[in-house]
Design a protein around this motif. Structure first.
Motif, PDB file in Angstrom:
ATOM      1  N   ASP A   1       0.835  -1.205   0.000  1.00  0.00           N
ATOM      2  CA  ASP A   1       0.000   0.000   0.000  1.00  0.00           C
ATOM      3  C   ASP A   1       0.868   1.252   0.000  1.00  0.00           C
ATOM      4  O   ASP A   1       0.497   2.275  -0.591  1.00  0.00           O
ATOM      5  CB  ASP A   1      -0.923  -0.001   1.221  1.00  0.00           C
ATOM      6  CG  ASP A   1      -2.004  -1.070   1.134  1.00  0.00           C
ATOM      7  OD1 ASP A   1      -2.379  -1.442   0.001  1.00  0.00           O
ATOM      8  OD2 ASP A   1      -2.455  -1.557   2.193  1.00  0.00           O
ATOM      9  N   GLU A   2       2.015   1.173   0.677  1.00  0.00           N
ATOM     10  CA  GLU A   2       2.910   2.334   0.744  1.00  0.00           C
ATOM     11  C   GLU A   2       3.409   2.729  -0.631  1.00  0.00           C
ATOM     12  O   GLU A   2       3.514   3.917  -0.956  1.00  0.00           O
ATOM     13  CB  GLU A   2       4.095   2.037   1.676  1.00  0.00           C
ATOM     14  CG  GLU A   2       5.023   3.226   1.872  1.00  0.00           C
ATOM     15  CD  GLU A   2       6.196   2.936   2.792  1.00  0.00           C
ATOM     16  OE1 GLU A   2       7.018   3.854   3.013  1.00  0.00           O
ATOM     17  OE2 GLU A   2       6.300   1.791   3.287  1.00  0.00           O
ATOM     18  N   PHE A   3       3.707   1.718  -1.466  1.00  0.00           N
ATOM     19  CA  PHE A   3       4.239   2.030  -2.792  1.00  0.00           C
ATOM     20  C   PHE A   3       3.197   2.690  -3.691  1.00  0.00           C
ATOM     21  O   PHE A   3       3.548   3.336  -4.676  1.00  0.00           O
ATOM     22  CB  PHE A   3       4.762   0.749  -3.465  1.00  0.00           C
ATOM     23  CG  PHE A   3       5.429   1.007  -4.790  1.00  0.00           C
ATOM     24  CD1 PHE A   3       6.706   1.537  -4.841  1.00  0.00           C
ATOM     25  CD2 PHE A   3       4.772   0.732  -5.978  1.00  0.00           C
ATOM     26  CE1 PHE A   3       7.327   1.794  -6.062  1.00  0.00           C
ATOM     27  CE2 PHE A   3       5.384   0.976  -7.206  1.00  0.00           C
ATOM     28  CZ  PHE A   3       6.668   1.517  -7.239  1.00  0.00           C
ATOM     29  N   ARG A   4       1.938   2.536  -3.357  1.00  0.00           N
ATOM     30  CA  ARG A   4       0.889   3.182  -4.147  1.00  0.00           C
ATOM     31  C   ARG A   4       0.903   4.696  -3.976  1.00  0.00           C
ATOM     32  O   ARG A   4       0.319   5.422  -4.780  1.00  0.00           O
ATOM     33  CB  ARG A   4      -0.486   2.631  -3.746  1.00  0.00           C
ATOM     34  CG  ARG A   4      -0.673   1.151  -4.025  1.00  0.00           C
ATOM     35  CD  ARG A   4      -2.035   0.680  -3.539  1.00  0.00           C
ATOM     36  NE  ARG A   4      -2.179  -0.760  -3.605  1.00  0.00           N
ATOM     37  CZ  ARG A   4      -2.561  -1.429  -4.677  1.00  0.00           C
ATOM     38  NH1 ARG A   4      -2.853  -0.774  -5.778  1.00  0.00           N
ATOM     39  NH2 ARG A   4      -2.659  -2.745  -4.651  1.00  0.00           N
TER      40      ARG A   4
ATOM     41  N   ALA B   1      12.565   4.849  -5.375  1.00  0.00           N
ATOM     42  CA  ALA B   1      13.563   5.370  -6.318  1.00  0.00           C
ATOM     43  C   ALA B   1      14.849   5.745  -5.594  1.00  0.00           C
ATOM     44  O   ALA B   1      15.961   5.496  -6.098  1.00  0.00           O
ATOM     45  CB  ALA B   1      12.990   6.579  -7.052  1.00  0.00           C
ATOM     46  N   THR B   2      14.717   6.309  -4.407  1.00  0.00           N
ATOM     47  CA  THR B   2      15.896   6.683  -3.612  1.00  0.00           C
ATOM     48  C   THR B   2      16.696   5.446  -3.216  1.00  0.00           C
ATOM     49  O   THR B   2      17.935   5.454  -3.256  1.00  0.00           O
ATOM     50  CB  THR B   2      15.468   7.450  -2.344  1.00  0.00           C
ATOM     51  OG1 THR B   2      14.788   8.644  -2.724  1.00  0.00           O
ATOM     52  CG2 THR B   2      16.668   7.807  -1.489  1.00  0.00           C
ATOM     53  N   ILE B   3      15.998   4.389  -2.836  1.00  0.00           N
ATOM     54  CA  ILE B   3      16.669   3.139  -2.462  1.00  0.00           C
ATOM     55  C   ILE B   3      17.459   2.594  -3.652  1.00  0.00           C
ATOM     56  O   ILE B   3      18.620   2.170  -3.503  1.00  0.00           O
ATOM     57  CB  ILE B   3      15.644   2.085  -1.982  1.00  0.00           C
ATOM     58  CG1 ILE B   3      15.006   2.506  -0.656  1.00  0.00           C
ATOM     59  CG2 ILE B   3      16.285   0.712  -1.868  1.00  0.00           C
ATOM     60  CD1 ILE B   3      15.940   2.483   0.523  1.00  0.00           C
ATOM     61  N   LEU B   4      16.848   2.593  -4.830  1.00  0.00           N
ATOM     62  CA  LEU B   4      17.545   2.102  -6.032  1.00  0.00           C
ATOM     63  C   LEU B   4      18.799   2.932  -6.307  1.00  0.00           C
ATOM     64  O   LEU B   4      19.865   2.382  -6.629  1.00  0.00           O
ATOM     65  CB  LEU B   4      16.602   2.140  -7.230  1.00  0.00           C
ATOM     66  CG  LEU B   4      15.471   1.095  -7.229  1.00  0.00           C
ATOM     67  CD1 LEU B   4      14.442   1.410  -8.293  1.00  0.00           C
ATOM     68  CD2 LEU B   4      16.027  -0.309  -7.448  1.00  0.00           C
ATOM     69  N   ASN B   5      18.682   4.240  -6.177  1.00  0.00           N
ATOM     70  CA  ASN B   5      19.845   5.110  -6.401  1.00  0.00           C
ATOM     71  C   ASN B   5      20.919   4.881  -5.343  1.00  0.00           C
ATOM     72  O   ASN B   5      22.120   4.897  -5.640  1.00  0.00           O
ATOM     73  CB  ASN B   5      19.400   6.579  -6.390  1.00  0.00           C
ATOM     74  CG  ASN B   5      18.608   6.951  -7.633  1.00  0.00           C
ATOM     75  OD1 ASN B   5      18.887   6.454  -8.724  1.00  0.00           O
ATOM     76  ND2 ASN B   5      17.625   7.831  -7.481  1.00  0.00           N
ATOM     77  N   THR B   6      20.493   4.631  -4.109  1.00  0.00           N
ATOM     78  CA  THR B   6      21.435   4.379  -3.012  1.00  0.00           C
ATOM     79  C   THR B   6      22.264   3.126  -3.279  1.00  0.00           C
ATOM     80  O   THR B   6      23.470   3.086  -2.979  1.00  0.00           O
ATOM     81  CB  THR B   6      20.674   4.223  -1.676  1.00  0.00           C
ATOM     82  OG1 THR B   6      19.955   5.429  -1.399  1.00  0.00           O
ATOM     83  CG2 THR B   6      21.635   3.925  -0.538  1.00  0.00           C
TER      84      THR B   6
ATOM     85  N   LEU C   1       8.001   4.479 -11.308  1.00  0.00           N
ATOM     86  CA  LEU C   1       9.426   4.635 -11.022  1.00  0.00           C
ATOM     87  C   LEU C   1      10.175   5.326 -12.158  1.00  0.00           C
ATOM     88  O   LEU C   1      11.128   6.069 -11.925  1.00  0.00           O
ATOM     89  CB  LEU C   1      10.055   3.264 -10.744  1.00  0.00           C
ATOM     90  CG  LEU C   1       9.717   2.637  -9.393  1.00  0.00           C
ATOM     91  CD1 LEU C   1      10.284   1.235  -9.309  1.00  0.00           C
ATOM     92  CD2 LEU C   1      10.253   3.495  -8.254  1.00  0.00           C
ATOM     93  N   SER C   2       9.737   5.079 -13.384  1.00  0.00           N
ATOM     94  CA  SER C   2      10.409   5.693 -14.537  1.00  0.00           C
ATOM     95  C   SER C   2      10.297   7.212 -14.498  1.00  0.00           C
ATOM     96  O   SER C   2      11.149   7.929 -15.044  1.00  0.00           O
ATOM     97  CB  SER C   2       9.836   5.147 -15.849  1.00  0.00           C
ATOM     98  OG  SER C   2       8.497   5.575 -16.037  1.00  0.00           O
ATOM     99  N   LYS C   3       9.259   7.723 -13.836  1.00  0.00           N
ATOM    100  CA  LYS C   3       9.074   9.179 -13.724  1.00  0.00           C
ATOM    101  C   LYS C   3      10.122   9.810 -12.823  1.00  0.00           C
ATOM    102  O   LYS C   3      10.321  11.017 -12.838  1.00  0.00           O
ATOM    103  CB  LYS C   3       7.667   9.479 -13.200  1.00  0.00           C
ATOM    104  CG  LYS C   3       6.555   9.052 -14.148  1.00  0.00           C
ATOM    105  CD  LYS C   3       5.179   9.292 -13.533  1.00  0.00           C
ATOM    106  CE  LYS C   3       4.075   8.812 -14.474  1.00  0.00           C
ATOM    107  NZ  LYS C   3       2.724   8.975 -13.870  1.00  0.00           N
ATOM    108  N   TYR C   4      10.785   8.968 -12.009  1.00  0.00           N
ATOM    109  CA  TYR C   4      11.840   9.455 -11.112  1.00  0.00           C
ATOM    110  C   TYR C   4      13.233   9.125 -11.661  1.00  0.00           C
ATOM    111  O   TYR C   4      14.214   9.097 -10.922  1.00  0.00           O
ATOM    112  CB  TYR C   4      11.656   8.851  -9.726  1.00  0.00           C
ATOM    113  CG  TYR C   4      10.376   9.294  -9.053  1.00  0.00           C
ATOM    114  CD1 TYR C   4      10.269  10.547  -8.457  1.00  0.00           C
ATOM    115  CD2 TYR C   4       9.268   8.463  -9.041  1.00  0.00           C
ATOM    116  CE1 TYR C   4       9.092  10.964  -7.857  1.00  0.00           C
ATOM    117  CE2 TYR C   4       8.074   8.865  -8.439  1.00  0.00           C
ATOM    118  CZ  TYR C   4       7.990  10.113  -7.858  1.00  0.00           C
ATOM    119  OH  TYR C   4       6.812  10.525  -7.272  1.00  0.00           O
ATOM    120  N   GLY C   5      13.283   8.852 -12.961  1.00  0.00           N
ATOM    121  CA  GLY C   5      14.565   8.641 -13.611  1.00  0.00           C
ATOM    122  C   GLY C   5      15.101   7.222 -13.562  1.00  0.00           C
ATOM    123  O   GLY C   5      16.237   6.971 -13.985  1.00  0.00           O
ATOM    124  N   ILE C   6      14.300   6.279 -13.071  1.00  0.00           N
ATOM    125  CA  ILE C   6      14.729   4.879 -13.017  1.00  0.00           C
ATOM    126  C   ILE C   6      14.406   4.215 -14.355  1.00  0.00           C
ATOM    127  O   ILE C   6      13.279   4.276 -14.832  1.00  0.00           O
ATOM    128  CB  ILE C   6      14.014   4.118 -11.887  1.00  0.00           C
ATOM    129  CG1 ILE C   6      14.226   4.818 -10.535  1.00  0.00           C
ATOM    130  CG2 ILE C   6      14.498   2.666 -11.842  1.00  0.00           C
ATOM    131  CD1 ILE C   6      15.673   4.922 -10.108  1.00  0.00           C
TER     132      ILE C   6
END
Length: 319
Positions: A74-77, A86-91, A112-117
């Protein structure tokens, strides 16, 4: 592109492990570091990420389910949850993400693609309800699981000279019912795309009895639902014994068929190729036997397909 990750999301489907295996080994073959994300987008938000090697995916191509597990989030929604992911992926220094799942999972990849992923989607769902691809991973196995159940239920249905009403999965898509009904020789297939008339159904059963028909198999898609109610109505009107069987989640399990293993391998390989080519917000699929890729927005916007010809063939062969 130096480091990629893979996750499975939504309902599990036979062949997901074969797709994971293809992504991991293709990535390693092409000199990439490959990370696995456990429990889908929920695990991503919680940082459940680990490095995968060739041995990580040994002896899994024949296994159903997903070794990476899957969970709803639910949080990811929420926008905040998506930003955190997205921050975790960048980290973790992850340059690209492969998402294996259905339309809900694809919406997650789209976000996620909207955040550059950079994201690539692989269709993994038994429902076969993604319009851009002819088939999704897990659909063929599910149809064969239903077919096995049909064969067994036919034996007892014939012995007792009764009607068997079998409810199958597929959400609002009738493909599992349509394909398994045709392959199993069902007398009637009830699907959301066409609906049904209970009086016509009972009339068909009575006409069959007059011709000496000893039993009937009725396949009902869960998008129509009410297998128990349909069986009760049949028994009340025709006087013929009717029993309902709801197959449920058995349709999601089991060793994937050769078709699903091959499809998963082809799509997993192509997904990694697309990331290396710099593509993002893209999904892979199969059309006319050929692997294709398409913009995720365009794919999700496509109207649901329905094989009218296959339905008519089933009707013609059912009497």
């Amino acid at each position: 592109m130096k480091k990629i990750a893979v996750l499975t999301s939504g309902g599990d489907a036979p062949g997901m492990n074969a797709a994971i295996r293809a992504v991991v080994r293709t990535g390693l073959d092409k000199g990439l570091t490959v990370m696995g994300i456990q429990r889908g987008f929920s695990g991503l938000i919680n940082g459940e990420i680990f490095q995968m090697e060739r041995r990580s995916v040994s002896d899994i191509i024949q296994r159903g389910g997903t070794i990476l597990r899957t969970a709803r989030s639910d949080e990811f929604r929420t926008e905040a949850g998506q930003k955190k992911a997205a921050t975790i992926l960048n980290t973790f220094g992850i340059d690209g993400l492969v998402v294996i799942g259905g339309d809900g999972s694809f919406h997650g990849a789209q976000a996620l693609s909207k955040y550059g992923i950079k994201t690539i989607g692989i269709p993994g769902t038994i429902d076969n309800d993604l319009a851009y691809t002819d088939f999704t991973i897990g659909f063929d196995t599910s149809v064969n699981t239903v077919l096995d159940a049909i064969n067994k239920l036919r034996d007892t249905s014939t012995s007792h000279e009764r009607v068997s009403v079998i409810e199958v999965m597929g959400r609002n898509c009738g493909d599992i019912a349509l394909y398994s009904g045709l392959a199993g020789g069902a007398e009637s297939v009830i699907i959301p795309e066409k609906g049904y008339n209970s009086n016509e159904l009972c009339k068909m059963i009575l006409e069959g009895k007059l011709r000496g028909k000893m039993h009937n198999l009725i396949i009902v898609a869960e998008g129509v639902g009410g297998a128990n109610e349909i069986a009760q109505k049949i028994e009340e009107v025709t006087g013929i014994g009717a029993r309902a069987t709801v197959l449920g989640h058995i349709q999601r399990g089991g060793s994937p068929t050769a078709n699903d293993r091959i499809l998963a391998s082809r799509l997993g390989y192509r997904a990694v190729e697309l990331l290396i080519e710099g593509k993002s917000s893209t999904v892979v699929g199969v059309r006319g036997g050929k692997v294709i890729d398409m913009d995720i927005n365009e794919a999700l916007a496509m109207e649901a397909k329905f094989d009218e010809e296959l339905y008519l063939i089933g009707e013609a062969l059912s009497y």
